[in-house]
Scaffold this motif. Structure first.
Motif, mmCIF file in Angstrom:
data_model
loop_
_atom_site.group_PDB
_atom_site.id
_atom_site.type_symbol
_atom_site.label_atom_id
_atom_site.label_comp_id
_atom_site.label_asym_id
_atom_site.label_seq_id
_atom_site.Cartn_x
_atom_site.Cartn_y
_atom_site.Cartn_z
ATOM 1 N N ARG A 196 0.808 -1.227 0.000
ATOM 2 C CA ARG A 196 0.000 0.000 0.000
ATOM 3 C C ARG A 196 0.842 1.279 0.000
ATOM 4 O O ARG A 196 0.287 2.369 0.015
ATOM 5 C CB ARG A 196 -0.973 0.003 1.171
ATOM 6 N N LEU A 253 2.622 4.402 -1.163
ATOM 7 C CA LEU A 253 2.561 5.235 -2.359
ATOM 8 C C LEU A 253 3.979 5.592 -2.802
ATOM 9 O O LEU A 253 4.915 5.586 -1.998
ATOM 10 C CB LEU A 253 1.790 6.521 -2.054
ATOM 11 N N CYS A 263 1.440 10.848 -5.387
ATOM 12 C CA CYS A 263 0.476 10.421 -4.360
ATOM 13 C C CYS A 263 -0.652 9.624 -4.981
ATOM 14 O O CYS A 263 -1.536 9.155 -4.290
ATOM 15 C CB CYS A 263 -0.082 11.619 -3.601
ATOM 16 N N LEU A 264 -0.653 9.498 -6.321
ATOM 17 C CA LEU A 264 -1.701 8.739 -7.000
ATOM 18 C C LEU A 264 -1.129 7.498 -7.671
ATOM 19 O O LEU A 264 -1.726 6.927 -8.583
ATOM 20 C CB LEU A 264 -2.398 9.606 -8.066
ATOM 21 N N VAL A 265 0.062 7.116 -7.243
ATOM 22 C CA VAL A 265 0.726 5.954 -7.822
ATOM 23 C C VAL A 265 1.295 5.132 -6.673
ATOM 24 O O VAL A 265 1.938 5.686 -5.774
ATOM 25 C CB VAL A 265 1.884 6.406 -8.746
ATOM 26 N N LEU A 266 1.085 3.843 -6.698
ATOM 27 C CA LEU A 266 1.744 2.983 -5.717
ATOM 28 C C LEU A 266 3.224 2.897 -6.071
ATOM 29 O O LEU A 266 3.598 2.890 -7.248
ATOM 30 C CB LEU A 266 1.144 1.572 -5.747
ATOM 31 N N ALA A 288 4.862 0.348 -5.919
ATOM 32 C CA ALA A 288 4.994 -0.903 -6.677
ATOM 33 C C ALA A 288 4.737 -0.699 -8.166
ATOM 34 O O ALA A 288 5.323 -1.387 -9.003
ATOM 35 C CB ALA A 288 4.021 -1.945 -6.120
ATOM 36 N N MET A 308 -5.019 4.089 3.763
ATOM 37 C CA MET A 308 -5.234 2.870 2.980
ATOM 38 C C MET A 308 -5.198 1.654 3.885
ATOM 39 O O MET A 308 -4.377 1.590 4.791
ATOM 40 C CB MET A 308 -4.095 2.731 1.951
ATOM 41 N N PHE A 320 -3.264 -4.453 1.638
ATOM 42 C CA PHE A 320 -3.733 -5.412 0.620
ATOM 43 C C PHE A 320 -2.537 -6.128 0.028
ATOM 44 O O PHE A 320 -1.404 -5.668 0.168
ATOM 45 C CB PHE A 320 -4.542 -4.696 -0.481
ATOM 46 N N ARG A 358 1.189 -8.263 -9.911
ATOM 47 C CA ARG A 358 1.513 -7.564 -11.146
ATOM 48 C C ARG A 358 1.582 -8.586 -12.279
ATOM 49 O O ARG A 358 2.666 -9.010 -12.678
ATOM 50 C CB ARG A 358 2.841 -6.821 -10.997
ATOM 51 N N ILE A 362 -6.907 5.002 -6.498
ATOM 52 C CA ILE A 362 -5.960 5.219 -5.391
ATOM 53 C C ILE A 362 -6.487 6.258 -4.397
ATOM 54 O O ILE A 362 -6.435 6.022 -3.194
ATOM 55 C CB ILE A 362 -4.535 5.483 -5.927
ATOM 56 N N LYS A 402 -7.037 5.609 -0.524
ATOM 57 C CA LYS A 402 -6.435 6.477 0.490
ATOM 58 C C LYS A 402 -7.470 6.953 1.493
ATOM 59 O O LYS A 402 -7.179 7.110 2.660
ATOM 60 C CB LYS A 402 -5.779 7.688 -0.184
#
Lengths: 162, 789, 265
Positions: free
Chosen positions: A21, A23, A61-64, A66, C1, C4, C8, C35, C39
């Motif tokens: 989780r 970011l 902040c909108l991308v993991l 990973a 969050m 989880f 991939r 996302i 969040k």
């Protein structure tokens, strides 16, 4: 369960075991201590966390983290090359395009991406491009001026290099 | 002439760290062993807390502590305060509802702090916060200002009718008499919309109790670290003042919202001791900022202007209902009173003014100072009212203003609402603005817009404000609990470098640059040799911080006074070194010279002699470090004219600002680049208020505009570039620099210019924010615009 | 969050298998909506399946005179594609108006339509162009049938959007009146003259994208602003919220339809 991520940040190979989780912005700030990338909201509007992922402006902040596995990431700390400030950084200072400085890294990273795509934007195009970046201090006036000035400088540099 | 001195457009010293990502804000700081705090907040606007069960949260992984209002009470911590006592018409003091650090018995707004969970990681703290069991008994909320009086529900049981105070200013009888003989009365009802300050950096704090020293450190987002220290020590009682260090590092904007002493910052400091001395960090999420940062404005007003046949203003009568939210905040009482009604004269010689204000509690976020604080409300009221009067009297809006201006020969000018304006030339600003905007050419531009199906309008706003806060004795007599002087220390080193320690705090204003220019000018040292230090109570002298456009006019003048002391001492040393009389020493451009000779010593040589006093005046203290405090004799009164031109799309109601001219009188200007930047930012906050921003609650007191998805922040494509002129200054007489505050002007003057322009375009006034839907509906009701459509 | 697991997959088959095997898993495409949802703890998936590395889901190609666009193709790729610009310029323009530059660099077509936000732009194009949604189960779902309600689609729980096929219209354009705060559509109208007739799809105005049949009929008779003027939009099924009341939205539908008409030529 932790997972391994690795990527290139500001030219350096980095890796860590992180929570899925996490970011990208948390990875940059908390694992790499690259705190120039900032968090100003939780819904993805403010753009203070903008970095380049594989050459494009992205809100970290909108991308993991990973999702950025294997990516080339550039943050504000990596924008200056060989001790030379990027023309956008210079222009922001020369034209007073920043006040409190909090949104500034995101603004600069976003603006730098604009000029990669459009080396000669109009004022209108600059203002539209900045839709993803909020600033509460400057009223945008000098930010726009700085970006237009940087564009001119960079066009000059490109011409000189030819 | 000093390079990079007063008047130079010097790029900012602070920029390098910000453009390279090396600014250091509170959230960038991490202390070894730090734990993380998450607050459990009320989901209800008004409810009784029946029971809190901490056990499930305490059992969660990583949890170190769960603290609630009972713990606050058990530890005897004080309540949050309001530092300004306002009295009602009948002389009774305002009615303060208790404002505990964590809610006790009742919650009073959605977001009210109920408990704090401290855990090893932010995620663990958040997980545990969700499992805290809080049982509520919901109560009827007081969600709306206009229903607060006589509401069945009481926000604070001890405050009847939810009325905090009923205050007045002015000569009521004189106003009644003037209205009785008026040729015409213009009357308006208007709303000043509620706003969220939205500094881009959310609030944050790290509290640390060091058990070895029994000392505390609090890093936080503050505009005034010494005020935080004072309140946390003297009123909350967490730590004695000498054992508490407060550090406000780089702060990402304030606009008022980081003046106040909130519960969260106090709680993390206290919590650090509760968990045995590990640092405790809290960083607000943006949604918490919306729910808990003090909001701004929120007035409902009836205003009446009496005029004679020629359009001279005879009297102004104003009644305002102000929303305080659920609790008094640090300065909330003085905003709709002394920072508001005292400005109701505007730039005009209106002889009689009366204003009364009823301030109410509601079950909403507390309301306090937001950029402009009271003065935007006054300016908006006057400037929309005067505009309306011009329309009703069939006069040109510029001419009705000109006719009623206080003439430049009348200064100093005593207004009927307490203030004495020191200087000004209102007509000069108006003339310049009308010229720049090409007022005469407007009809042609309107016709051109019409051909493209757009409605064009032009609007004027001639604002004035009082800032440079504030003369201590004056504010003290009006109820302020503190003095509002400022402090400075100027310290030379052996090698002639200068450290300037200021009690103000810079969070975007560029003090490091402006103060360096000031010192370079005063002492004749290179600008680069000056370092400005601020924001740490352990480094800087006790100071009152930055708000109310005070830092240069008050804090800068304190620096000047310290420089004067340096020069005075330097003259004694120079006289000794030059074997001359002290009275014959002149100081200019960094040199002490024996008058009429070429014998001189540089300030560097004098400073060195002070630190290596081998050949030194007998009896004089060595060293070169001087401190000064400055308490201003009066406010400063920036004023100016803003002209806005809009194009309205009659199909959608969307308003585009196509031209905006700002001519401001800020007195003398130290760094025009920085001052213009302050104007730009203020203008966009003012335009934001006029067109885009507005807090909405539903009937149950739920905040509907709680994120950037629903609260509209101005973006780059919402606003134009501006024409800003700051060279029309009349020097202020309350400080030796002749400067006036410039930080809030834009936000004060802009809203009326925009709203007047829209009215000029469509023929009816639209309440703020003038959203496309509101404008479209107004157009439907406007015969003028309908005809054009 | 909430925590989880993260997967991939490298292929669609692998992704489909993971999804089928884990009913509590959710798909992650560009993540620009999902996302923030995570969040704010508005969703609690047991696992997240990241579709970002599946090459077969990405890309733009010409097919049967129209365009087939892979589900994980970014908005910026659609906006900047010379192929899209040539075949269906209205689609490139629509993509250029989604979110902001950073969002367009990540957000995807498949993510947008599978989420079916009532104010999203892409659903208007899918319906307005009479597009077909292709899925991992080999289904081709007509745009008209795909969007079934607010945040609801015809997708089965273990089904993944693989691509969307957009037939080439004769003329088309999209006009949006954005919410000033979020910049999502308060009203967005996609208008197209296609082989199958005039199509008018409206987003933002109601709980789900819909076809404005009265406008379609009027424009089929006369492709003109006057035809739009003659239509009355029923406001009774439209949204009313703090950003716009239903009657204003109804009015904006006609205004945006006229602007789209003017842009389409």
């Amino acid at each position: 369960m932790a997972i391994a991520v690795s990527m290139t940040v500001n030219g350096k190979a980095v890796g860590a075991e992180i929570e899925p989780r996490a970011l990208l912005v948390q990875f940059l700030r908390e694992h790499l201590r690259l705190t120039g990338t900032r968090v100003g909201c939780d819904t993805g509007q403010c753009g203070a966390c903008t970095v380049h992922v594989n050459g494009r402006a992205v809100k970290s902040c909108l991308v993991l983290a990973a999702q950025a596995q294997g990516a080339q990431v550039v943050t504000i700390e990596g924008l200056a090359r060989d001790g030379e400030l990027h023309p956008m950084q210079v222009a922001f200072s020369e034209h007073h395009g920043l006040q409190c400085g909090f949104c500034t890294p995101g603004m600069i990273m976003s603006a730098a991406d604009l000029l990669q795509r459009n080396p000669d934007p109009t004022e209108h195009e600059v203002r539209e491009w900045l839709e993803g970046n909020l600033c509460r201090c400057t009223g945008y006036h000098n930010i726009v001026k700085a970006i237009l000035a940087a564009a001119q400088t960079m066009r000059g540099m490109a011409k000189a290099a030819e | 002439m000093v390079e990079k001195g007063i008047g130079a457009r010097v790029p900012r010293k602070e920029d390098l760290r910000f453009i390279t990502g090396r600014g250091r804000y509170t959230d960038d700081i991490n202390q070894p062993g730090q734990a993380y705090a998450v607050f459990v907040r009320s989901p209800h606007a008004h409810a009784r807390i029946k029971r809190i069960d901490k056990a499930p949260a305490l059992a969660m992984p990583g949890v170190l502590a769960v603290l609630d209002g009972d713990d606050v009470k058990a530890d005897g911590l004080g309540n949050l305060i309001c530092g300004w006592l306002v009295k009602s018409k009948d002389g009774s003091p305002m009615k303060m509802g208790k404002h505990p650090l964590l809610a006790q018995e009742k919650v009073r707004y959605v977001g009210d702090r109920v408990a704090v969970v401290v855990a090893e990681t932010p995620a663990q703290a958040k997980d545990a916060a969700e499992s805290l069991v809080v049982e509520y008994e919901e109560l009827e909320p007081v969600a709306e200002l206009d229903r607060a009086h006589g509401a069945a529900a009481l926000v604070h049981e001890e405050v009847a009718n939810n009325l905090c105070y009923d205050w007045e200013l002015g000569d009521k009888a004189a106003v009644e008499a003037a209205f009785a003989k008026a040729h015409h009365v213009t009357k308006m009802e208007l709303v000043n919309n509620r706003l969220v300050p939205n500094a881009m950096e959310p609030r944050a704090a790290i509290g640390h109790w060091d058990p070895g020293q029994d000392a505390y450190t609090l890093w936080l987002t503050s505009q005034n670290p010494h005020v935080h220290r004072l309140v946390i020590s003297a009123f909350i009682g967490i730590a004695p003042e000498h054992k508490l260090r407060v550090v406000a590092p780089d702060v990402g904007g304030g606009f008022g919202s980081k003046i106040f002493i909130y519960g969260e910052e106090c709680v993390v400091l206290w919590a650090s001791k509760k968990i045995g001395g590990r640092p405790v960090k809290w960083v607000a999420e943006r949604s918490e900022s919306f729910l808990t940062d003090a909001h701004g404005r929120d007035h409902v007003t009836t205003a009446e202007l009496a005029l004679d046949q020629e359009g001279n203003f005879l009297a102004l009568r104003v009644n305002t209902k102000a929303n305080l939210g659920a609790y008094m905040s640090t300065f909330s009482s003085c905003i709709p009173t002394y920072l508001y009604a005292t400005l109701l004269a505007g730039q005009y010689k209106t002889p009689a003014i009366y204003c009364d204000v009823q301030a109410y509690y509601t079950n909403t976020v507390p309301v306090d100072a937001y950029r402009g604080a009271g003065r935007p409300e006054a300016s908006f009221l006057i400037e929309t009212l005067v505009d309306q009067a011009a329309i009703e009297m069939g006069m040109d809006p510029a001419e009705i203003r000109r006719k009623n201006f206080i003439p430049k020969t009348a200064f100093p000018y005593q207004t009927p609402v307490a203030l004495v304006y020191d200087t000004g030339d209102y007509e000069a600003c108006l003339d310049e603005a009308l010229k720049l905007v090409d007022y005469a050419g407007f009809p042609a531009r309107r016709a051109e817009s019409e051909r493209r199906g757009k409605l064009r309008g032009i609007g004027i706003s001639c604002y004035i404000e009082a800032c440079g806060i504030a003369p201590s004795a004056v504010v003290g007599s009006l109820g302020a609990g503190v003095g509002l002087w400022e402090s400075a220390k100027v310290r030379f080193t052996h090698t002639g470098k200068v450290q300037v320690l200021t009690g103000t705090h810079t969070h975007g204003q560029g003090h490091e640059t402006t103060f360096s220019q000031l010192v370079a000018e005063k002492l004749g040292v290179p600008y680069e040799d000056v370092e400005v230090i601020h924001g740490d109570t352990e480094k800087t002298p006790v100071g009152m911080g930055t708000y109310g456009s005070r830092s240069l006019a008050v804090g800068g003048e304190a620096i000047v006074k310290a420089c004067d002391k340096i020069i005075a001492k330097g003259k004694k040393i120079a006289a000794h070194l030059l074997e001359a009389s002290e009275a014959d020493i002149e100081f200019k451009d960094g040199k002490f010279t024996v008058a009429g000779t070429d014998k001189s010593k540089t300030i560097g040589e004098v400073v060195f002699a002070a630190y290596v006093p081998h050949n030194y005046p007998a009896g004089l203290e060595p060293g070169m470090e001087e401190g000064a405090f400055f308490d201003p004799p009066n406010f400063t009164f920036p004023a100016g004219t803003y002209v806005c031109e809009v194009e309205v799309d009659p199909q959608t109601g969307k308003v585009d600002i196509v031209k905006f001219v700002a001519v401001d009188d800020f007195g003398n200007v130290v760094n025009p680049m920085i001052v213009e930047g302050q104007v730009h930012g203020g203008l966009v906050q003012g335009i934001g208020q006029a067109l885009l921003e507005g807090v909405r609650y539903d009937e149950s007191g739920q905040l509907l505009t709680g994120s950037y998805m629903d609260y509209c922040m101005p973006r780059a494509d919402d606003v134009p570039s501006f024409e800003v002129v700051t060279s029309r200054g009349t020097a202020c007489t309350s400080n030796s620099l002749g400067v006036k505050g410039c930080g809030e002007a834009g936000a004060i003057g802009a809203p009326a210019a925009v709203i007047n322009a829209i009215r000029n375009a469509i023929g009816v006034r639209v309440e703020m924010p003038a959203t496309p839907e509101r404008v479209w509906r107004a157009i439907q009701s406007s015969p003028l615009a309908k005809a054009a459509e | 969050m909430y925590a989880f697991d993260y997967h991939r997959p490298a292929s669609l088959a692998e992704a489909a298998q993971l999804l089928a095997g884990n009913p509590e898993a959710k798909l992650l495409a560009g993540g620009q909506t999902y996302i923030p949802t995570l969040k704010q703890r508005l969703a609690k998936p047991a696992a997240v399946i990241d579709l970002g590395r599946i090459a077969e889901l990405r890309g733009i190609r010409e097919e049967a005179g129209g365009l087939t666009i892979g589900a994980t193709t970014r908005h910026a790729e659609v906006a900047g594609s010379p192929l899209v610009e040539r075949v269906i310029p209205a689609l490139a323009a629509l993509a250029e108006g989604i979110g902001d530059p950073q969002v367009r660099n990540c957000g995807t077509l498949g993510g947008s339509i599978a989420n079916n936000d009532p104010a999203a732009d892409y659903p208007a194009a899918v319906v307005g162009l009479g597009a077909t949604v292709r899925t991992s189960k080999g289904r081709s779902i007509a745009g008209d049938d795909f969007f079934t309600g607010m945040f609801e689609t015809a997708l089965e729980p273990d089904e993944i959007v693989t691509a969307v096929h957009f037939p080439k219209p004769e003329k088309a354009a999209y006009a949006k009146f954005p919410n000033p705060a979020s910049r999502y559509a308060i009203v967005g109208v996609f208008l197209a003259k296609t082989a199958g007739g005039v199509r008018v799809a409206v987003t933002g105005a109601a709980p789900c994208v819909f076809r404005a049949t009265a406008l379609e009929q009027a424009l089929a008779q006369s492709w003109s602003a006057a035809a739009i003027d003659g239509v009355t939009i029923d406001a009774s099924n439209l949204n009313s919220d703090i950003h716009a009341q239903a009657d204003y939205r109804a009015h904006l539908i006609k205004v945006m339809a006229k602007r789209a008409l003017a842009a389409a030529g």
